[in-house]
Design a protein around this motif. Structure first.
Motif, mmCIF file in Angstrom:
data_model
loop_
_atom_site.group_PDB
_atom_site.id
_atom_site.type_symbol
_atom_site.label_atom_id
_atom_site.label_comp_id
_atom_site.label_asym_id
_atom_site.label_seq_id
_atom_site.Cartn_x
_atom_site.Cartn_y
_atom_site.Cartn_z
ATOM 1 N N ALA A 41 0.832 -1.206 0.000
ATOM 2 C CA ALA A 41 0.000 0.000 0.000
ATOM 3 C C ALA A 41 0.863 1.251 0.000
ATOM 4 C CB ALA A 41 -0.930 -0.005 1.217
ATOM 5 N N ILE A 42 1.934 1.233 0.774
ATOM 6 C CA ILE A 42 2.831 2.389 0.808
ATOM 7 C C ILE A 42 3.534 2.558 -0.533
ATOM 8 C CG2 ILE A 42 4.987 3.221 1.841
ATOM 9 C CD1 ILE A 42 3.999 2.088 4.497
ATOM 10 N N ARG A 43 3.882 1.443 -1.168
ATOM 11 C CA ARG A 43 4.571 1.528 -2.462
ATOM 12 C C ARG A 43 3.706 2.204 -3.511
ATOM 13 N NH1 ARG A 43 5.373 -4.054 -4.804
ATOM 14 N NH2 ARG A 43 6.602 -4.313 -2.896
ATOM 15 N N TRP A 44 2.392 1.915 -3.511
ATOM 16 C CA TRP A 44 1.521 2.418 -4.583
ATOM 17 C C TRP A 44 0.726 3.646 -4.194
ATOM 18 C CZ3 TRP A 44 3.901 0.453 -8.155
ATOM 19 C CH2 TRP A 44 4.224 -0.896 -8.222
ATOM 20 N N GLY A 45 0.720 4.013 -2.945
ATOM 21 C CA GLY A 45 -0.069 5.167 -2.528
ATOM 22 C C GLY A 45 0.778 6.180 -1.790
ATOM 23 N N GLU A 46 0.107 7.169 -1.263
ATOM 24 C CA GLU A 46 0.783 8.184 -0.465
ATOM 25 C C GLU A 46 1.047 7.616 0.934
ATOM 26 O OE1 GLU A 46 1.882 11.214 -1.230
ATOM 27 O OE2 GLU A 46 1.312 10.920 -3.322
ATOM 28 N N PRO A 47 2.293 7.647 1.411
ATOM 29 C CA PRO A 47 2.577 7.142 2.766
ATOM 30 C C PRO A 47 1.768 7.913 3.804
ATOM 31 C CG PRO A 47 4.610 7.558 1.538
ATOM 32 C CD PRO A 47 3.493 8.145 0.731
ATOM 33 N N SER A 48 1.192 7.200 4.751
ATOM 34 C CA SER A 48 0.385 7.842 5.793
ATOM 35 C C SER A 48 0.850 7.373 7.161
ATOM 36 C CB SER A 48 -1.100 7.495 5.618
ATOM 37 O OG SER A 48 -1.311 6.115 5.864
ATOM 38 N N ALA A 49 0.559 8.191 8.167
ATOM 39 C CA ALA A 49 0.911 7.816 9.532
ATOM 40 C C ALA A 49 0.198 6.535 9.940
ATOM 41 C CB ALA A 49 0.551 8.957 10.484
ATOM 42 N N THR A 50 -1.077 6.410 9.530
ATOM 43 C CA THR A 50 -1.843 5.207 9.874
ATOM 44 C C THR A 50 -1.145 3.955 9.375
ATOM 45 O OG1 THR A 50 -3.921 6.446 9.787
ATOM 46 C CG2 THR A 50 -4.065 4.059 9.594
ATOM 47 N N ALA A 51 -0.627 4.005 8.130
ATOM 48 C CA ALA A 51 0.053 2.849 7.554
ATOM 49 C C ALA A 51 1.296 2.492 8.362
ATOM 50 C CB ALA A 51 0.428 3.140 6.105
ATOM 51 N N TRP A 52 2.078 3.503 8.732
ATOM 52 C CA TRP A 52 3.313 3.220 9.469
ATOM 53 C C TRP A 52 3.022 2.778 10.901
ATOM 54 C CZ3 TRP A 52 7.644 2.054 7.362
ATOM 55 C CH2 TRP A 52 7.963 2.532 6.091
ATOM 56 N N TYR A 53 1.964 3.283 11.503
ATOM 57 C CA TYR A 53 1.580 2.780 12.823
ATOM 58 C C TYR A 53 1.261 1.291 12.759
ATOM 59 C CZ TYR A 53 1.204 7.356 15.153
ATOM 60 O OH TYR A 53 1.480 8.561 15.744
ATOM 61 N N LEU A 54 0.503 0.902 11.722
ATOM 62 C CA LEU A 54 0.133 -0.507 11.606
ATOM 63 C C LEU A 54 1.367 -1.370 11.366
ATOM 64 C CD1 LEU A 54 -2.045 -2.644 11.528
ATOM 65 C CD2 LEU A 54 -2.388 -2.164 9.116
ATOM 66 N N ILE A 55 2.290 -0.880 10.529
ATOM 67 C CA ILE A 55 3.531 -1.626 10.307
ATOM 68 C C ILE A 55 4.285 -1.780 11.633
ATOM 69 C CG2 ILE A 55 5.830 -1.469 9.245
ATOM 70 C CD1 ILE A 55 4.482 -0.324 6.768
ATOM 71 N N GLY A 56 4.335 -0.686 12.396
ATOM 72 C CA GLY A 56 5.000 -0.764 13.694
ATOM 73 C C GLY A 56 4.355 -1.789 14.610
ATOM 74 N N ASP A 57 3.021 -1.797 14.653
ATOM 75 C CA ASP A 57 2.310 -2.767 15.499
ATOM 76 C C ASP A 57 2.632 -4.198 15.073
ATOM 77 O OD1 ASP A 57 1.208 -0.629 16.809
ATOM 78 O OD2 ASP A 57 -0.736 -0.746 15.786
ATOM 79 N N CYS A 58 2.624 -4.440 13.754
ATOM 80 C CA CYS A 58 2.880 -5.795 13.249
ATOM 81 C C CYS A 58 4.318 -6.232 13.526
ATOM 82 C CB CYS A 58 2.599 -5.861 11.753
ATOM 83 S SG CYS A 58 0.866 -5.686 11.314
ATOM 84 N N GLU A 59 5.267 -5.311 13.355
ATOM 85 C CA GLU A 59 6.665 -5.647 13.644
ATOM 86 C C GLU A 59 6.847 -5.925 15.140
ATOM 87 O OE1 GLU A 59 8.632 -6.357 11.438
ATOM 88 O OE2 GLU A 59 8.572 -5.012 9.698
ATOM 89 N N GLN A 81 11.512 -5.454 17.414
ATOM 90 C CA GLN A 81 11.295 -4.165 18.044
ATOM 91 C C GLN A 81 12.015 -3.015 17.333
ATOM 92 O OE1 GLN A 81 11.553 -6.951 19.768
ATOM 93 N NE2 GLN A 81 9.667 -6.967 20.995
ATOM 94 N N TRP A 82 13.219 -3.276 16.843
ATOM 95 C CA TRP A 82 13.967 -2.179 16.201
ATOM 96 C C TRP A 82 13.275 -1.732 14.923
ATOM 97 C CZ3 TRP A 82 16.332 -2.561 11.368
ATOM 98 C CH2 TRP A 82 16.384 -3.835 10.808
ATOM 99 N N LYS A 83 12.679 -2.673 14.165
ATOM 100 C CA LYS A 83 11.910 -2.313 12.973
ATOM 101 C C LYS A 83 10.633 -1.571 13.364
ATOM 102 C CE LYS A 83 13.426 -5.795 9.637
ATOM 103 N NZ LYS A 83 12.979 -6.851 8.693
ATOM 104 N N ALA A 84 10.026 -2.027 14.452
ATOM 105 C CA ALA A 84 8.810 -1.361 14.927
ATOM 106 C C ALA A 84 9.116 0.089 15.303
ATOM 107 C CB ALA A 84 8.238 -2.113 16.120
ATOM 108 N N ARG A 85 10.236 0.297 15.985
ATOM 109 C CA ARG A 85 10.584 1.659 16.395
ATOM 110 C C ARG A 85 10.798 2.558 15.175
ATOM 111 N NH1 ARG A 85 13.748 -1.371 20.267
ATOM 112 N NH2 ARG A 85 12.790 -1.200 22.338
#
Length: 661
Positions: free
Chosen positions: A566-584, A590-594
């Motif tokens: 989704a980030i690759r094809w769309g505009e990066p959003s805070a919501t997307a990165w929060y979800l990535i952080g939660d999943c990591e 943890q370092w990827k999540a941070r």
């Protein structure tokens, strides 16, 4: 080659010129017809659809009908999409640049053969062809690739016949068929083959057999086109001059012939849209007389040079013959277009090259350098104008303020930027010029919706829907408005109706999936999201929703894959990165999540909604900033009803664990 041009200099020079003037197009976006032909066209997004492409209309992948059959063009789009892993504009533009450089080289080779390698006229013509600004639409707009493919394959077939190699007939005929399948204007090839025989003084009798073979290839192409389109020509409502007889159409096109000559000579006032010329009656009697005079002069030049088989006569023929298929002798869908001059301009460049070749050597190269500098500068500027839909529309309006298509594009451009007054102005002007034009009608309704005037927006789209039954956009937009008003059942029914009109459109199906998700029916939501991605694997909003669903199901690895896409094809959003952080974090990385949380905080440092505040609190906690996290947890609780009960309880628990009250 005579005249002092070295063996490898022509190739290096021609390719370098074509590359230099079009390299700035690599940063351009998809514009105008590119949106329909690529972004919305689901058939090019899977290589397995290529067999279906060969039996379909150009815009079948969008659910619409263009009345054009160009499967080779769409096949190249599908290959671009597969090789470069998605709709990357720079990659599509790079292919166009390579194709134009190749066509420019073929122009030199074919003209050299036709003129028996005499003099420098072929080289001069190819250099001019490589940089001519009239080609910007064909090269810098991705859908212009049809012109590049048709011209390149046609010239390749012609070059093979001119080489006279034994056993090469099948290959040249195959290239001719592929040219036809790129664009129907390649049907002129048999006539050009006869021009080659005339120019080289060969026996007409010897060429009859190949001419008949080429006609046979055209007859093979015809049923393919008719089956795919349900007829040979575009529908009557998509043609110019409907109801006119042949002589009337020819008379109406004489002013266009004059405009084409002027555009070749002085390519300054260029436009992506000339359709408004038929709507506004822009041409007068003087334009028609000028066009008739130029045409008579051209025919006279051919007659005078017939016996001598001069290069000037060849140039005139190479300009006139490719214009025939786009001159509405057989009705087509547009009155004129700069990309339609791509193949005819070979003749113009040859005429200019022949004139320059007769000048003294120093003067000749001085003039060539000046023309290349002027044309190259104009081309580079034109490519910049075509960089995005808004820029191209506003530039068009500077020269042609009555272009209703440009006003509609400008309205959409300003609407996306939130400049409501300018958007309304351009939409309104577009409707004044063409009252039933759907794009500005929809745009005005969207402005009402975004301003919170839901009743007015619903009334507007209801009126549109009654005025044009079976139209997708008012149906879908009315569903959006009713959903915002809380009338879910009516909205769902309209989304289903919209899908019945255009089954491949992603947004109605995305909305249905989102409703199922909030109902807790995750299996249904998952199935619907996957249906959308089956059509459009690059649809960022659907990928993001699917990622959230997978995270809710505890399938964090799948959620990560979907969200990164989704980030690759769309505009990066805070919501997307929060979800990535939660999943990591759930995956003990943890370092990827941070890092993901840091990116989310960078994109949205000051969230306002309860859910966003809660996400920021979790991110701050993960980043080792407990006091700030406690404050954010408290603010998320105080923000109101946006927080779920489970999240509220978790916030209270985290405040306690972190040492808050």
């Amino acid at each position: 080659m005579k005249g002092g041009v070295g063996k490898h200099v022509p190739l290096i020079t021609i390719v370098a010129l074509a590359t230099l003037v079009y390299v700035n197009s690599l940063t351009n976006e998809f514009i105008w017809d590119d949106i329909r032909g690529i972004s919305r066209n689901h058939l090019i997004k899977r290589v397995r659809h290529i067999p279906q492409i060969f039996g379909s209309d150009l815009y079948a992948g969008t659910g619409e009908r263009a009345g054009n059959y160009r499967p080779v063009l769409l096949t190249t789009f599908a290959l671009d999409y597969a090789i470069f892993r998605g709709p990357r504009p720079w990659a599509f533009h790079l292919v166009n640049l390579f194709l134009h450089a190749g066509v420019s080289w073929l122009v030199f080779l074919v003209l050299s053969r036709l003129l028996n390698r005499s003099g420098e006229a072929p080289f001069l013509a190819a250099c001019l062809f490589a940089v001519h600004p009239i080609h910007s639409e064909a090269v810098a707009v991705i859908m212009g690739r049809a012109e590049l493919l048709a011209a390149g394959l046609l010239l390749g077939a012609w070059l093979i016949t001119l080489s006279g190699r034994k056993g090469s007939t099948p290959l040249s005929l195959l290239l001719f068929l592929l040219a036809l399948l790129s664009k129907e204007t390649a049907a002129i090839f048999p006539v050009l083959y006869l021009v080659g025989i005339w120019m080289r003084g060969e026996s007409w009798r010897a060429g009859v057999r190949y001419f008949l073979y080429a006609c046979g290839v055209f007859l093979l192409y015809l049923p393919m086109r008719i089956v795919a389109l349900g007829g040979f020509s575009p529908p009557a409502d998509q043609t110019i001059f409907p109801g006119m007889g042949l002589l009337e159409r020819v008379g109406a096109m004489l002013p266009v012939f004059k405009e084409y000559v002027l555009l070749c000579l002085f390519p300054v006032k260029q436009s992506l849209d000339y359709q408004f010329l038929t709507e506004q009656g822009a041409f007068g009697a003087v334009d028609g007389l000028a066009g008739a005079g130029l045409l008579i002069a051209a025919i006279g030049g051919i007659v005078l040079s017939w016996k001598r088989r001069s290069a000037l006569g060849l140039g005139i023929l190479l300009f006139l013959i490719p214009l025939i298929p786009v001159s509405n002798i057989i009705p087509v869908g547009e009155i004129m277009g700069e990309r339609l001059l791509y193949l005819p301009s070979i003749g113009f460049c040859l005429l200019l090259g022949v004139v320059m070749a007769r000048l003294p050597r120093r003067l000749r190269w001085t003039i060539l350098t000046l023309i290349i500098a002027c044309y190259g500068t104009l081309t580079i500027h034109r490519n910049g104008v075509l960089s995005d839909p808004g820029t191209s529309a506003l530039y068009t309006l500077r020269h042609y303020p009555d272009s209703y298509k440009a006003h509609a594009e400008a309205g959409t451009h300003f609407s996306r930027r939130g400049e409501v007054d300018l958007a309304r102005h351009h939409y309104t002007r577009a409707l004044e010029l063409k009252p039933r034009f759907e794009i500005p009608r929809v745009g005005l309704g969207v402005l009402l919706r975004d301003a919170g005037l839901l009743d007015a927006a619903a009334e507007h789209f209801t009126w549109m829907k009654k005025d044009r039954p079976g139209s997708y956009h008012p149906t879908y937009q009315l569903g959006e408005v009713l959903l915002m008003q809380g009338d879910r059942d009516a909205a769902e029914a309209l989304f289903q109706e919209a899908l019945g009109i255009l089954p491949s459109e992603p947004n109605p199906r995305l909305n249905l999936g989102t409703l199922a998700y909030f109902d807790g029916d995750l299996e249904k939501a998952s199935r619907i999201f996957l249906e959308v991605l089956g059509y459009h694997p690059d649809h960022a909003a659907t990928l993001q929703n699917l990622a959230g669903l997978r995270a809710r199901q505890g399938r964090y690895a799948e959620a990560l894959v979907a969200m990164r896409s989704a980030i690759r094809w769309g505009e990066p959003s805070a919501t997307a990165w929060y979800l990535i952080g939660d999943c990591e974090w759930q995956g003990n990385r943890q370092w990827k999540a941070r890092k993901a949380y840091e990116e989310a905080l960078r994109l949205e440092p000051d969230p306002t909604g309860a859910t966003d505040l809660f996400r920021k609190a979790r991110a701050l906690e993960a980043l080792g900033r407990p006091s700030e996290a406690i404050q954010m947890y408290r603010e998320s609780i105080e923000a109101g009803d946006g927080l779920t009960e489970a999240a509220r309880l978790e916030a209270l628990d985290r405040i306690r664990v972190l040492g808050g009250e």
